[in-house]
Write an enzyme that holds these catalytic residues in place. Sequence first.
Site, PDB file in Angstrom:
ATOM      1  N   TYR A  69      10.512  10.671  -0.754  1.00  0.00           N
ATOM      2  CA  TYR A  69      10.126   9.478  -1.509  1.00  0.00           C
ATOM      3  C   TYR A  69       9.982   9.847  -2.982  1.00  0.00           C
ATOM      4  O   TYR A  69       9.401  10.881  -3.326  1.00  0.00           O
ATOM      5  CB  TYR A  69       8.823   8.921  -0.941  1.00  0.00           C
ATOM      6  CG  TYR A  69       8.147   7.905  -1.822  1.00  0.00           C
ATOM      7  CD1 TYR A  69       8.833   6.792  -2.303  1.00  0.00           C
ATOM      8  CD2 TYR A  69       6.813   8.052  -2.181  1.00  0.00           C
ATOM      9  CE1 TYR A  69       8.206   5.859  -3.119  1.00  0.00           C
ATOM     10  CE2 TYR A  69       6.181   7.123  -2.990  1.00  0.00           C
ATOM     11  CZ  TYR A  69       6.881   6.039  -3.462  1.00  0.00           C
ATOM     12  OH  TYR A  69       6.271   5.129  -4.271  1.00  0.00           O
TER      13      TYR A  69
ATOM     14  N   ASP B 232       4.510  12.204   6.565  1.00  0.00           N
ATOM     15  CA  ASP B 232       4.389  10.868   5.998  1.00  0.00           C
ATOM     16  C   ASP B 232       4.991   9.903   7.018  1.00  0.00           C
ATOM     17  O   ASP B 232       6.200   9.861   7.206  1.00  0.00           O
ATOM     18  CB  ASP B 232       5.125  10.798   4.658  1.00  0.00           C
ATOM     19  CG  ASP B 232       4.986   9.446   3.974  1.00  0.00           C
ATOM     20  OD1 ASP B 232       4.679   8.448   4.668  1.00  0.00           O
ATOM     21  OD2 ASP B 232       5.212   9.368   2.751  1.00  0.00           O
TER      22      ASP B 232
ATOM     23  N   LYS C  98       2.216  -0.626   3.088  1.00  0.00           N
ATOM     24  CA  LYS C  98       3.458  -0.993   3.737  1.00  0.00           C
ATOM     25  C   LYS C  98       3.197  -1.632   5.108  1.00  0.00           C
ATOM     26  O   LYS C  98       2.517  -2.637   5.199  1.00  0.00           O
ATOM     27  CB  LYS C  98       4.353   0.236   3.832  1.00  0.00           C
ATOM     28  CG  LYS C  98       4.473   1.045   2.519  1.00  0.00           C
ATOM     29  CD  LYS C  98       4.915   0.231   1.327  1.00  0.00           C
ATOM     30  CE  LYS C  98       5.343   1.085   0.131  1.00  0.00           C
ATOM     31  NZ  LYS C  98       4.279   1.856  -0.510  1.00  0.00           N
TER      32      LYS C  98
ATOM     33  N   ARG D 139     -18.906   4.637  -3.186  1.00  0.00           N
ATOM     34  CA  ARG D 139     -17.864   5.635  -3.413  1.00  0.00           C
ATOM     35  C   ARG D 139     -17.880   6.667  -2.295  1.00  0.00           C
ATOM     36  O   ARG D 139     -16.842   7.152  -1.852  1.00  0.00           O
ATOM     37  CB  ARG D 139     -18.048   6.320  -4.771  1.00  0.00           C
ATOM     38  CG  ARG D 139     -17.087   7.504  -4.971  1.00  0.00           C
ATOM     39  CD  ARG D 139     -17.057   8.042  -6.387  1.00  0.00           C
ATOM     40  NE  ARG D 139     -18.346   8.170  -7.011  1.00  0.00           N
ATOM     41  CZ  ARG D 139     -19.226   9.151  -6.779  1.00  0.00           C
ATOM     42  NH1 ARG D 139     -18.965  10.081  -5.869  1.00  0.00           N
ATOM     43  NH2 ARG D 139     -20.367   9.184  -7.436  1.00  0.00           N
TER      44      ARG D 139
END
Length: 384
Positions: free
Chosen positions: A102, A174, A199, A49
């Site tokens: 978005y 972004d 993406k 982690r």
Amino acid sequence: MVTGFSTRAIHAGQDPDPTTGSVIVPIHATSTFAQDGVGGTRAGYEYSRSANPTRTALAECLAALESGRHGFVFGSGMSATDTLLRVALRPGEHLLIPHDAYGGTFRLVDKVLAGWGIEYTPVDLADLAATRAALRPTTRMIWCESPTNPLLGIVDIAALAELARDAQLRLVVDNTFASPYLQTPLTLGADVVLHSTTKYVGGHSDVVGGALVTDDDELAERLTFAQNAVGAVPGPFDAWLTLRGVKTLAVRMERHSDNAERVAAALASHPKVTRVLYPGLPEHPGHEAAAKQMRRFGGMVSFQVAAAPGADPATEALRVCASTRLFTLAESLGGVESLIEHPGRMTHASTEGSLLEVPADLIRLSVGIEDADDLVEDLLTALG
């Protein structure tokens, strides 16, 4: 040594494995690491982690591609967004978001963080006067997309960065639609770059992830602590898949851009298409800014279609979305395959009834890397 983009994509953070000589970064499928005595970690790894070598390789590679010093990778683009906003903002503080942001970003800010006391204002960030007028004494951040999702709006990032510096604000960009191959916002003055690596960075529609890159040492330290505390991390196999996708990012983005230009031109001349939104078209209002700050214009195209007189504006758009054969009806974007969607009913349904609601007649395309002639024929047939 300064190297080209594709060289960095293949080599940055990816030296051959020192134990075996493997030229590909191994998938370190382990939750914990043996320690040489209490607190005596090997190469800084103790628990996955906190850090994992496969994840480190991806983070270093993405930082190199964005020309930044600090890279972080997450389990999703939204977990990257959430971690950054919670680190950088406090209750009572304010941020600006795009007026066509978005839908997932809007949902997080409006439905989750607003309840925590974060305030926000949607604004057309391409309009610097309107942006400046929207600032408050409590504003701490400008959250930018360029190109925007799904209206393909373009913001002059360097000019917006200057505005943010003058107001002593952080500018976050972004960069998902552009990818680091087409645009590097840190070199234009942004403070933080965000990606949904699901993406274009991953590029094969087979893995979900997110990333942040920054040159801000103090912010990087806080992000390191927050990511470990919250645990918004990808597994090593997800990091490995994304790293594999990165290696071909440059060649894929060239083909995506080639195909999108062909598709946009074909749509622009179709009598049933009322508007094409693609920054590569000279008539696009952001064309000049895009040409200045982007290598190419990318693989995303949106367009609006004419409905029959008196019909619901969405009717024809929904029909077209259901009629393609090569363009698959699906959410997400940036994979090698072409996708089509209706933002108002799908990715941006959360904006319905808000200032960010998208047009009902809007269709969004993620143009893949198939043969361009086949893609154009598929769309023209669907339009009828």
